[in-house]
Enzyme design. Structure first.
Site, mmCIF file in Angstrom:
data_model
loop_
_atom_site.group_PDB
_atom_site.id
_atom_site.type_symbol
_atom_site.label_atom_id
_atom_site.label_comp_id
_atom_site.label_asym_id
_atom_site.label_seq_id
_atom_site.Cartn_x
_atom_site.Cartn_y
_atom_site.Cartn_z
ATOM 1 N N CYS A 2 8.210 0.981 16.370
ATOM 2 C CA CYS A 2 8.595 0.949 17.782
ATOM 3 C C CYS A 2 9.318 2.236 18.176
ATOM 4 O O CYS A 2 9.959 2.875 17.344
ATOM 5 C CB CYS A 2 9.547 -0.209 18.034
ATOM 6 S SG CYS A 2 8.898 -1.780 17.482
ATOM 7 N N ARG A 27 4.261 7.266 17.045
ATOM 8 C CA ARG A 27 4.852 6.332 16.091
ATOM 9 C C ARG A 27 3.999 5.081 15.911
ATOM 10 O O ARG A 27 4.193 4.324 14.972
ATOM 11 C CB ARG A 27 6.251 5.918 16.572
ATOM 12 C CG ARG A 27 7.217 7.066 16.635
ATOM 13 C CD ARG A 27 8.476 6.679 17.349
ATOM 14 N NE ARG A 27 9.295 5.757 16.602
ATOM 15 C CZ ARG A 27 10.147 6.099 15.642
ATOM 16 N NH1 ARG A 27 10.283 7.364 15.337
ATOM 17 N NH2 ARG A 27 10.858 5.206 15.011
ATOM 18 N N TRP A 87 5.513 -2.154 18.400
ATOM 19 C CA TRP A 87 4.532 -2.296 17.314
ATOM 20 C C TRP A 87 4.767 -3.702 16.788
ATOM 21 O O TRP A 87 5.794 -3.966 16.153
ATOM 22 C CB TRP A 87 4.822 -1.244 16.253
ATOM 23 C CG TRP A 87 3.735 -0.989 15.279
ATOM 24 C CD1 TRP A 87 2.621 -0.214 15.469
ATOM 25 C CD2 TRP A 87 3.668 -1.461 13.930
ATOM 26 N NE1 TRP A 87 1.876 -0.184 14.321
ATOM 27 C CE2 TRP A 87 2.490 -0.937 13.365
ATOM 28 C CE3 TRP A 87 4.480 -2.270 13.139
ATOM 29 C CZ2 TRP A 87 2.106 -1.197 12.059
ATOM 30 C CZ3 TRP A 87 4.100 -2.528 11.840
ATOM 31 C CH2 TRP A 87 2.925 -1.995 11.311
ATOM 32 N N ASN A 113 14.199 -1.764 17.782
ATOM 33 C CA ASN A 113 13.304 -1.346 16.701
ATOM 34 C C ASN A 113 13.892 -1.907 15.423
ATOM 35 O O ASN A 113 15.064 -1.689 15.141
ATOM 36 C CB ASN A 113 13.242 0.191 16.655
ATOM 37 C CG ASN A 113 12.426 0.708 15.469
ATOM 38 O OD1 ASN A 113 11.692 -0.041 14.842
ATOM 39 N ND2 ASN A 113 12.572 1.986 15.182
ATOM 40 N N GLY A 114 13.084 -2.650 14.658
ATOM 41 C CA GLY A 114 13.595 -3.237 13.419
ATOM 42 C C GLY A 114 13.222 -4.706 13.356
ATOM 43 O O GLY A 114 12.333 -5.162 14.083
ATOM 44 N N GLU A 502 -4.969 10.840 -2.353
ATOM 45 C CA GLU A 502 -4.549 11.288 -1.028
ATOM 46 C C GLU A 502 -5.760 11.395 -0.085
ATOM 47 O O GLU A 502 -5.687 11.020 1.083
ATOM 48 C CB GLU A 502 -3.814 12.631 -1.150
ATOM 49 C CG GLU A 502 -3.482 13.329 0.151
ATOM 50 C CD GLU A 502 -2.646 12.499 1.123
ATOM 51 O OE1 GLU A 502 -2.176 11.422 0.748
ATOM 52 O OE2 GLU A 502 -2.523 12.925 2.285
ATOM 53 N N LYS A 506 -6.407 9.341 3.361
ATOM 54 C CA LYS A 506 -6.607 10.035 4.637
ATOM 55 C C LYS A 506 -7.854 9.492 5.329
ATOM 56 O O LYS A 506 -7.840 9.190 6.503
ATOM 57 C CB LYS A 506 -6.781 11.530 4.335
ATOM 58 C CG LYS A 506 -6.145 12.530 5.199
ATOM 59 C CD LYS A 506 -4.678 12.726 5.210
ATOM 60 C CE LYS A 506 -3.805 11.544 5.224
ATOM 61 N NZ LYS A 506 -2.456 11.769 4.757
ATOM 62 N N GLU A 509 -7.397 5.776 6.534
ATOM 63 C CA GLU A 509 -6.435 5.498 7.603
ATOM 64 C C GLU A 509 -6.899 5.973 8.986
ATOM 65 O O GLU A 509 -6.565 5.353 9.978
ATOM 66 C CB GLU A 509 -5.024 5.990 7.276
ATOM 67 C CG GLU A 509 -4.796 7.467 7.292
ATOM 68 C CD GLU A 509 -3.334 7.843 6.972
ATOM 69 O OE1 GLU A 509 -2.422 7.082 7.293
ATOM 70 O OE2 GLU A 509 -3.138 8.929 6.395
ATOM 71 N N HIS A 525 -15.162 1.918 -16.644
ATOM 72 C CA HIS A 525 -14.469 0.663 -16.912
ATOM 73 C C HIS A 525 -14.579 -0.312 -15.753
ATOM 74 O O HIS A 525 -13.823 -1.276 -15.693
ATOM 75 C CB HIS A 525 -12.997 0.944 -17.257
ATOM 76 C CG HIS A 525 -12.855 1.805 -18.473
ATOM 77 N ND1 HIS A 525 -13.054 1.317 -19.743
ATOM 78 C CD2 HIS A 525 -12.588 3.128 -18.603
ATOM 79 C CE1 HIS A 525 -12.899 2.313 -20.607
ATOM 80 N NE2 HIS A 525 -12.618 3.430 -19.941
ATOM 81 N N LYS A 624 3.676 5.884 12.417
ATOM 82 C CA LYS A 624 4.018 7.131 11.741
ATOM 83 C C LYS A 624 5.113 6.908 10.710
ATOM 84 O O LYS A 624 5.074 7.425 9.611
ATOM 85 C CB LYS A 624 4.462 8.170 12.784
ATOM 86 C CG LYS A 624 4.918 9.503 12.200
ATOM 87 C CD LYS A 624 3.768 10.220 11.542
ATOM 88 C CE LYS A 624 4.146 11.551 10.932
ATOM 89 N NZ LYS A 624 3.141 11.979 9.937
HETATM 90 C C1 AGP Z 1 0.267 9.267 5.562
HETATM 91 O O1 AGP Z 1 -0.917 9.764 6.071
HETATM 92 C C2 AGP Z 1 0.566 7.901 5.902
HETATM 93 N N1 AGP Z 1 0.493 7.672 7.281
HETATM 94 C C3 AGP Z 1 1.685 7.192 5.159
HETATM 95 O O2 AGP Z 1 1.128 6.861 3.934
HETATM 96 C C4 AGP Z 1 3.027 7.922 4.926
HETATM 97 O O3 AGP Z 1 2.850 9.001 4.069
HETATM 98 C C5 AGP Z 1 4.032 6.916 4.343
HETATM 99 O O4 AGP Z 1 4.240 5.890 5.264
HETATM 100 C C6 AGP Z 1 5.345 7.531 3.960
HETATM 101 O O5 AGP Z 1 5.976 8.096 5.054
HETATM 102 P P1 AGP Z 1 7.200 9.086 4.878
HETATM 103 O O6 AGP Z 1 6.708 10.289 4.167
HETATM 104 O O7 AGP Z 1 7.658 9.365 6.264
HETATM 105 O O8 AGP Z 1 8.222 8.341 4.068
#
Ligand code: AGP
Length: 629
Positions: A2, A27, A87, A113-114, A502, A506, A509, A525, A624
């Site tokens: 949020c 966010r 969110w 937020n929370g 990674e 990417k 997501e 395996h 984010k």
């Molecule tokens: C990255 O592309 C992601 N959106 C996510 O995995 C992110 O790296 C993760 O939430 C950790 O965030 P931070 O680095 O702000 O702690």
């Protein structure tokens, strides 16, 4: 997660709130709303969906009123208000569940937020006192609780209500009976106060404030800020006044703008050469002097207190979530490689619930772009409680991680707005490599000549990243041919395996393609059972000693009908036969390739996302910064 904004000053609050919410869109959100104290009292407008829906609703209400009433009754015309992008956690995305939430009198409005963990108990308690709830959210209890304790002093009521709340919260609160104040509260969710001239603001993150001020206060946990248009006062949870230091944000407003790029993500991918230079350069001390006065080049890690005492460390624990965890994995290999020290890369969301074994000499390196990830912060607190030396690697100045860690090493990547992390990842890698190299020297596993050789290689990385970026059209063309593949696998070993993880993250997501990463040796395996004509396999092949092994793996999947892409050095022809497509990166020591080999994968994910009609900056269901569990 949020986003919160709040404004008190002389301007009309509504445009400031709507603009601020726009800056926080990155966010992640599914609905939005504002509450403004106008001539007619507390006015609230909320809407499910994108911010433009909220804007349309506010304009429609304003237009309606100007046809029927006078300018003095202009809705949403007040100079004090709060706004929110939601969110959904408790209750589906809907107009009703959107924030701000109001109490039964309709005079108190709250944005949050929370998560309020004891909201069910509080709901029952309030219902027993006649409160009828309108939403399914945990937040609504806060507005009712404040109203319950309200006897003419908003601050006193807020303080009493806070005593009943369990969980995490950043709050913005306004009240129709108190037209001169916004109250802001923080516990485990970020909140920044912007100090302007004749106006003050609150926001979840700095970009929402930059148009108005660069002078900010970072609220600490359990602190309350009372904003009026001319001043801000701070209180601790005991209600005592607290003095806080004003911080100045250096980035110009343009750093958080798209700067001609179609998306923040593409801009941030392209910013990597600069971000890498900015992260590396201040930490390298060039060789100097001559003769007896000559000194060799070295890595300056004074910021994290790197000195001889580090030699006592018996283990390095790197801990993070998501992309930052992949950087931790590269870090683990780098510490083993350069410093020959046992190292672990831990997923923070797992680590916090384990019963991990601590050793007082362990060094904890906690990595987070935002510095606000709830699980990562919990891991940090666990490590601190057990006496570990905690070093944070983060991108955000003044973030909770930066403030709670013993020492901080900043990734100088500049603001990362796109949800998919790119430049934060490569700069996190730069940081872990620098620590690992210096550690290698201290432990005697690396001599000065070795250090010089590796520093020289690191110094070339930004230019080499630039060269990789030049191949973006090739990758775009490739993506246009296979963006609709239903199964995409990334395979690699060691450093290349971390990059595979990674790359798969990417792609999934932002393009919503089902992509997975496998340690190449694990294919046999189990995962190879999935390989068929519909599969695209990208093999990361940047470690010379493993070329033959990787080539066999590529041939194995190809024999089962998969299409194959190889990422390797520009002078390597080892895979010409087995690869259908080859993406090339410049030569660097094998251990440093993650900073380069990830770039084609970032670009590939970006173009697939765009070709699939998605918005890569705002992928569905993702935020984010994951500030709740
Ligand atoms: C990255 O592309 C992601 N959106 C996510 O995995 C992110 O790296 C993760 O939430 C950790 O965030 P931070 O680095 O702000 O702690």
């Amino acid at each position: 997660m949020c986003g919160i904004v709040g404004y008190i000053g002389v301007k009309e609050a509504t445009p400031v709130l709507l603009k601020g919410l726009k800056k926080l869109e990155y966010r992640g959100y599914d609905s939005a709303g504002i509450a403004v104290l106008g001539a007619g009292g507390l006015e609230v407008c909320k809407s499910k969906g994108a911010l433009n829906k909220l804007e349309e609703k506010v304009s429609a209400l304003s237009a309606q009123a100007s046809q029927t009433g006078g300018a003095s009754k202009k809705p949403f015309g007040g100079t004090l208000g709060i706004g929110h992008t939601r969110w959904a956690t408790h209750g589906e995305p809907s107009d009703i569940n959107s924030h701000p939430h109001t109490d039964i009198s309709g005079k108190i409005a709250v944005v949050h937020n929370g998560i309020i963990e004891n909201h069910r108990k509080l709901k029952e308690w309030l219902a027993g006192r006649g409160v009828v709830f309108r939403s399914e959210t945990d937040t609504e209890v806060i507005a009712h609780l404040i109203n319950y304790y309200y006897a003419g002093e908003l601050l006193v009521a807020v303080q009493a209500a806070l005593k009943r709340l369990e969980g995490s919260y950043a709050l913005g609160i306004i009240c129709e009976n108190d037209r001169d104040h916004i109250i802001a509260v923080r516990k485990e969710s970020p909140l920044v106060i912007g100090r302007g001239g004749g106006e003050n603001l609150i926001a979840s993150d700095v970009p929402a404030l930059l148009e108005y001020t660069r002078d900010v206060y970072y609220l600490d946990d359990r602190e309350i800020a009372v904003l009026s248009k001319d001043k801000v006062e701070f209180y601790n949870e005991e209600g005592e006044r607290v003095q806080k230091t004003l911080s100045h944000v250096d980035w110009d407003a343009g750093a958080a703008e798209k700067g001609g790029y179609e998306h923040f993500m593409l801009k941030e991918i392209n910013e990597q050469p600069k971000a890498l230079t900015d992260t590396l350069r201040p930490r390298i001390i060039p060789a100097g002097g001559t003769g007896a006065m000559a000194s060799s080049r070295s890595v300056n890690l004074a910021e994290i207190g790197f000195d001889k005492s580090w030699a006592e460390a018996r283990r390095v624990v790197l801990c993070a979530c998501g992309t930052a965890w992949h950087a931790a994995m590269v870090g683990k290999y780098a510490f083993e490689y350069f410093a020959r020290i046992p190292s672990d890369a831990e997923i923070a969301s797992e680590y916090r619930y384990r019963n991990p074994i601590f050793n007082p000499s362990d060094i904890f390196i906690i990595i987070s772009q935002s510095g606000e990830t709830a699980d990562t912060l919990a891991a940090l607190r666990l490590a601190k409680k057990n006496g570990g030396r905690v070093i944070a690697i983060t991108n955000v100045l003044g973030s909770t991680l930066a403030r709670e860690a013993d020492l901080v090493m900043y990734t100088w990547a500049g603001p990362e707005i796109a949800v998919a992390s790119t430049k934060a990842f490569t700069t996190q890698l730069m940081c872990v490599y620098l620590i690992a190299l210096q550690f290698g020297l201290l432990r005697g596993n690396l001599d000065q000549a070795g250090l010089d050789h590796y520093i020289e290689a690191l110094e070339k990385i930004p230019t080499q990243a630039e060269a990789v970026l030049k191949s973006k059209e090739t990758i775009q063309r490739f993506a246009s041919l296979c963006f609709n593949k239903s199964k995409v696998f990334f395979i690699g070993r060691l450093f290349d395996y971390a990059v595979s993880l990674e790359s798969a993250l990417k792609l999934k997501e932002i393009s919503y393609t089902h992509s997975e990463a496998f340690a190449a040796g694990e294919l046999k395996h189990g995962p190879i059972a999935l390989a068929d004509e519909s599969t695209l396999v990208t093999a990361l092949c940047t470690q010379e000693a493993l070329f033959d092994k990787m080539d066999s793996n590529i041939k194995e999947v190809k024999a089962r009908g998969a299409s194959t892409v190889v990422i390797t050095y520009d002078d390597v022809h080892h895979f010409d036969e087995s690869a259908d497509t080859v993406f090339r990166i410049p030569r660097t020591p094998d251990c440093f390739t993650p900073m380069l080999s990830v770039i084609p994968c970032q670009l590939y994910a970006y173009y697939c996302s765009v070709l699939r009609g998605n918005d890569p900056d705002k992928p569905r269901n993702l935020a984010k910064s994951v500030t709740v569990e």
